[in-house]
Motif scaffolding. Structure first.
Motif, short mmCIF file in Angstrom:
data_model
loop_
_atom_site.label_atom_id
_atom_site.label_comp_id
_atom_site.label_asym_id
_atom_site.label_seq_id
_atom_site.Cartn_x
_atom_site.Cartn_y
_atom_site.Cartn_z
N PHE A 60 0.76 -1.08 -0.14
CA PHE A 60 0.09 -0.19 -0.10
C PHE A 60 0.68 0.95 0.15
CE2 PHE A 60 -2.50 3.44 2.69
CZ PHE A 60 -3.26 3.68 1.55
N THR A 61 1.09 2.13 -1.06
CA THR A 61 1.35 3.32 -1.23
C THR A 61 0.21 4.75 -0.78
OG1 THR A 61 3.11 1.78 -2.58
CG2 THR A 61 3.68 4.87 -2.57
N ALA A 62 0.86 5.14 0.13
CA ALA A 62 -0.30 6.68 0.05
C ALA A 62 1.11 7.55 -1.36
CB ALA A 62 0.05 7.91 1.43
N GLN A 63 0.08 8.10 -1.61
CA GLN A 63 0.78 9.36 -3.12
C GLN A 63 0.74 10.40 -2.51
OE1 GLN A 63 -0.23 8.04 -6.81
NE2 GLN A 63 1.12 6.53 -7.09
N ASP A 64 -0.11 11.07 -2.08
CA ASP A 64 -0.23 12.76 -2.22
C ASP A 64 -0.33 13.28 -0.78
OD1 ASP A 64 -3.02 11.54 -1.55
OD2 ASP A 64 -4.21 13.09 -2.34
N MET A 65 -0.62 11.84 0.09
CA MET A 65 -0.82 12.63 2.08
C MET A 65 -0.94 11.51 2.60
SD MET A 65 -4.83 14.23 2.29
CE MET A 65 -5.15 14.07 3.35
N PRO A 66 -1.16 11.42 4.03
CA PRO A 66 -1.23 10.29 4.75
C PRO A 66 -2.83 9.61 4.65
CG PRO A 66 0.01 12.19 6.37
CD PRO A 66 -0.67 12.86 4.52
#
Length: 120
Positions: A60-66
């Motif tokens: 799982f990757t949070a790209q723009d913010m947490p």
């Protein structure tokens, strides 16, 4: 007892062992891997499907913010900061649809992040 007899017994035992090994492997399911991103208040992909007893590995990757990746039915809560990735595994041992969502409250739109894990 003849050599034929022992050859037959050995073949029979080998076949029985193969059946037991195959049945055990089917009960354990297969390994399934998914890369899921959280970006602009959405999961991508928003739906994943596995078979019961599969070993599920999610990156799982949070790209723009947490963001978090939460599945209540499996007691999973994973959090990733902006630009960070977290990887985890679990056994899909319960059948059914399981919603996943972001449980963070940094922004009201985080509540709109929803997806579904389907275990067949």
């Amino acid at each position: 007892m003849s050599g034929r007899y022992w050859s037959f017994v050995a073949t029979l035992m080998g076949a029985a062992a193969l059946l037991v090994t195959t049945a055990a492997a089917q009960e354990q399911g297969q390994a399934r891997e998914f890369a899921i991103s959280g970006n602009h208040y959405a999961f991508s992909p928003a739906a994943i499907a596995v078979n019961k007893d599969d070993l599920v590995k999610i990156t799982f990757t949070a790209q723009d913010m947490p963001h978090s990746f939460t599945i209540d039915g499996y007691r999973i809560v994973k959090r990733a900061g902006a630009g960070q990735t977290v990887t985890f595994e679990f056994r899909a041992d319960k059948a059914g649809p399981f919603p996943f969502y972001c449980n963070l409250s940094l922004d009201d739109k985080c509540k709109e992040m929803k997806g579904t894990l389907t275990v067949r």
